[in-house]
Motif scaffolding. Structure first.
Motif, PDB file in Angstrom:
ATOM      1  N   UNK A   1       7.498 -10.896  -3.231  1.00  0.00           N
ATOM      2  CA  UNK A   1       7.818  -9.569  -4.615  1.00  0.00           C
ATOM      3  C   UNK A   1       6.028  -9.568  -4.737  1.00  0.00           C
ATOM      4  N   UNK A   2       4.883  -9.972  -4.762  1.00  0.00           N
ATOM      5  CA  UNK A   2       3.940  -9.245  -4.415  1.00  0.00           C
ATOM      6  C   UNK A   2       3.708  -7.708  -3.852  1.00  0.00           C
ATOM      7  N   UNK A   3       4.448  -7.855  -2.281  1.00  0.00           N
ATOM      8  CA  UNK A   3       4.321  -6.963  -1.412  1.00  0.00           C
ATOM      9  C   UNK A   3       5.057  -5.956  -1.977  1.00  0.00           C
ATOM     10  N   UNK A   4       5.849  -5.827  -2.811  1.00  0.00           N
ATOM     11  CA  UNK A   4       7.050  -5.096  -3.451  1.00  0.00           C
ATOM     12  C   UNK A   4       6.222  -4.678  -4.346  1.00  0.00           C
ATOM     13  N   UNK A   5       5.281  -5.248  -5.338  1.00  0.00           N
ATOM     14  CA  UNK A   5       5.190  -4.962  -6.745  1.00  0.00           C
ATOM     15  C   UNK A   5       4.493  -3.564  -6.955  1.00  0.00           C
ATOM     16  N   UNK A   6       3.076  -4.276  -5.188  1.00  0.00           N
ATOM     17  CA  UNK A   6       2.100  -3.257  -4.815  1.00  0.00           C
ATOM     18  C   UNK A   6       2.299  -2.152  -4.311  1.00  0.00           C
ATOM     19  N   UNK A   7       3.340  -1.777  -3.784  1.00  0.00           N
ATOM     20  CA  UNK A   7       3.712  -0.627  -2.732  1.00  0.00           C
ATOM     21  C   UNK A   7       4.740   0.202  -4.754  1.00  0.00           C
ATOM     22  N   UNK A   8       4.928  -0.353  -4.680  1.00  0.00           N
ATOM     23  CA  UNK A   8       5.314   0.557  -6.162  1.00  0.00           C
ATOM     24  C   UNK A   8       4.372   0.839  -7.500  1.00  0.00           C
ATOM     25  N   UNK A   9       3.430   0.030  -7.181  1.00  0.00           N
ATOM     26  CA  UNK A   9       2.321   0.008  -8.056  1.00  0.00           C
ATOM     27  C   UNK A   9       1.236   1.602  -7.392  1.00  0.00           C
ATOM     28  N   UNK A  10       1.355   1.705  -6.088  1.00  0.00           N
ATOM     29  CA  UNK A  10       0.228   2.484  -5.136  1.00  0.00           C
ATOM     30  C   UNK A  10       1.267   3.736  -5.174  1.00  0.00           C
ATOM     31  N   UNK A  11       2.927   3.699  -5.364  1.00  0.00           N
ATOM     32  CA  UNK A  11       3.624   5.461  -5.303  1.00  0.00           C
ATOM     33  C   UNK A  11       3.637   5.508  -7.042  1.00  0.00           C
ATOM     34  N   UNK A  12       3.396   5.367  -7.792  1.00  0.00           N
ATOM     35  CA  UNK A  12       3.458   5.415  -9.267  1.00  0.00           C
ATOM     36  C   UNK A  12       2.234   6.482  -9.024  1.00  0.00           C
ATOM     37  N   UNK A  13       2.532   7.534 -10.167  1.00  0.00           N
ATOM     38  CA  UNK A  13       1.521   8.679 -10.087  1.00  0.00           C
ATOM     39  C   UNK A  13       0.283   8.058 -11.253  1.00  0.00           C
ATOM     40  N   UNK A  14      -1.070   8.457 -10.441  1.00  0.00           N
ATOM     41  CA  UNK A  14      -1.348   7.894 -11.405  1.00  0.00           C
ATOM     42  C   UNK A  14      -1.782   8.253 -13.324  1.00  0.00           C
ATOM     43  N   UNK A  15      -1.285   9.325 -13.688  1.00  0.00           N
ATOM     44  CA  UNK A  15      -1.034   9.136 -15.038  1.00  0.00           C
ATOM     45  C   UNK A  15      -0.225   8.640 -15.289  1.00  0.00           C
ATOM     46  N   UNK A  16       0.486   7.634 -14.477  1.00  0.00           N
ATOM     47  CA  UNK A  16       1.329   6.417 -15.151  1.00  0.00           C
ATOM     48  C   UNK A  16       1.074   5.158 -15.347  1.00  0.00           C
ATOM     49  N   UNK A  17       0.058   4.845 -14.825  1.00  0.00           N
ATOM     50  CA  UNK A  17      -0.676   3.731 -13.996  1.00  0.00           C
ATOM     51  C   UNK A  17      -0.948   3.300 -16.016  1.00  0.00           C
ATOM     52  N   UNK A  18      -1.019   1.922 -15.939  1.00  0.00           N
ATOM     53  CA  UNK A  18      -1.068   1.715 -17.874  1.00  0.00           C
ATOM     54  C   UNK A  18      -1.109   0.148 -17.989  1.00  0.00           C
ATOM     55  N   UNK A  19      -1.337  -0.631 -18.199  1.00  0.00           N
ATOM     56  CA  UNK A  19      -1.529  -1.948 -19.048  1.00  0.00           C
ATOM     57  C   UNK A  19       0.126  -3.123 -19.128  1.00  0.00           C
ATOM     58  N   UNK A  20       0.468  -1.562 -19.657  1.00  0.00           N
ATOM     59  CA  UNK A  20       2.145  -2.132 -19.969  1.00  0.00           C
ATOM     60  C   UNK A  20       2.917  -1.281 -19.258  1.00  0.00           C
ATOM     61  N   UNK A  21       3.789  -2.454 -17.733  1.00  0.00           N
ATOM     62  CA  UNK A  21       4.323  -1.768 -16.398  1.00  0.00           C
ATOM     63  C   UNK A  21       5.540  -2.776 -17.308  1.00  0.00           C
TER      64      UNK A  21
END
Length: 400
Positions: free
Chosen positions: A340-360
């Protein structure tokens, strides 16, 4: 023989005692105890009134002078006669008087017997009512006295009005919760439980807040033993008051947070913004079944915003270090969470920077789909381990 049916009152008492066990508020318990005493007084006087009327009626049938004839109640309705008898019965228990009195030897004997009974029974009933009323007054007076002392303390130390208001509101919330719910430290027998029973108890209490997250819901379903240890060792509950800061922008994050039913949080993202600009930024209101800072479970993470408590309540936090320690101690959780962590981190890296947040949450990342893919990976790995396949092909799962 019909009088014997009054023994059913004893069964009613057992039913009432069983119902009182469900009452958690001490104030409510005292009020109900007081009402129960008053009901007993009314029931007792009802029986005495019926016996008094019976003696008068039988005396009239035997042509013996009686209180019904002397008072001129022969032509009155049965309802009026009953309430007249009830009035007489109540006067025997209290220092009151009325125009009805004993007119023959049978009525006189009954009056004397009732007076002797009333001296013993009514004094104990009045004592019980007085004790209940005193307890109610003490509860209220102690509560008011403590808050009066608090206000004096805050004023003498020149605490500003806003902080005084927040402190009083938070303490009111804590006292209300303590009155409504039994606190663990009040149950003296809890420390005597075995460690497995403690783990199961902690799991039963805490897991209801975690199941809103697809990952923890899947872990709870597939790996209950791991979830028991997790709830006991890695999950804590923290009470927050209105205006409390949960975390600040830029702080190291070592917890993932879950909101309880009563708690309401305001989260303001501050990515590429200064702390002074927080009032101009748009905030997000978080409520039950939402979570914060999940990336801290899988990667080093710093908070990207400010989170403030808007309504008092309990915040459930999962310590990331203890989570990783418990996870790595068991092969199945380690395999599942690593996938799950590998999949999650891949999706996290693919998110646009302005969408990064503590609320995901689900609106940003499809965590349910990630959990399903991680579960499929784990199933494929264990199939190979059991020899059901000669080669491990995970290309169709999109695992990085």
């Amino acid at each position: 023989m019909r009088v014997v049916r009054l023994l059913r009152v004893l069964k009613l008492r057992r039913i009432i005692d069983a119902m009182l066990e469900y009452i958690e508020s001490e104030f409510t318990f005292l009020v109900i105890s007081l009402l129960r005493l008053l009901f007993f007084i009314v029931l007792l006087n009802h029986v005495i009134a019926c016996l008094w009327f019976l003696i008068g009626k039988e005396s009239s049938t035997s042509n013996i002078i009686n209180w019904i004839e002397v008072g001129g109640y022969q032509d009155e309705t049965a309802t009026y006669k009953y309430f007249t008898s009830l009035h007489w019965a109540l006067t025997q228990f209290t220092p009151a008087s009325m125009d009805v009195s004993a007119k023959n030897v049978y009525e006189r004997m009954f009056s004397i017997a009732v007076l002797f009974f009333a001296m013993v029974a009514f004094s104990s009933i009045v004592g019980g009512v007085t004790a209940s009323m005193t307890q109610l007054q003490n509860l209220r007076s102690n509560h008011m006295k403590q808050f009066w002392m608090l206000r004096r303390y805050l004023k003498q130390n020149s605490v500003n009005k806003e902080l005084q208001f927040r402190i009083e509101k938070f303490l009111e919330y804590r006292i209300m919760k303590e009155q409504e719910y039994v606190q663990p430290q009040m149950v003296l027998h809890l420390p005597k439980l075995s460690i497995p029973l403690r783990n199961e108890l902690a799991h039963s209490i805490m897991v209801q807040w975690l199941r809103g997250h697809p990952l923890f819901h899947k872990i709870s379903t597939l790996m209950p033993n791991f979830m028991h240890k997790l709830c006991s060792n890695a999950i804590k509950e923290k009470v927050l008051g209105q205006g409390d800061i949960v975390f600040e922008h830029g702080e190291e994050c070592n917890h993932i947070y879950f909101l309880s039913a009563a708690l309401v949080l305001d989260y303001t993202p501050l990515l590429n913004k200064r702390r002074e600009e927080v009032e101009d930024a748009d905030s997000t209101r978080l409520q039950q079944k939402q979570w914060l800072s999940e990336p801290a479970l899988w990667v080093p993470w710093k908070h990207l915003g400010v989170c403030e408590c808007d309504k008092p309540g309990e915040l459930i936090s999962v310590d990331t270090n203890n989570f990783q320690k418990e996870m790595c101690a068991h092969p199945a959780p380690r395999t599942f969470c690593a996938s799950y962590a590998r999949l999650y981190v891949e999706c996290l890296n693919n998110l646009p920077k302005d969408m990064l947040s503590d609320v995901l949450d689900e609106s940003t990342l499809d965590t349910t789909a990630l959990v399903d893919r991680a579960n499929a990976v784990m199933a494929a790995i264990y199939d190979v381990g059991r020899g059901s396949s000669s080669a491990l092909d995970l290309s169709h799962l999109g695992l990085p």
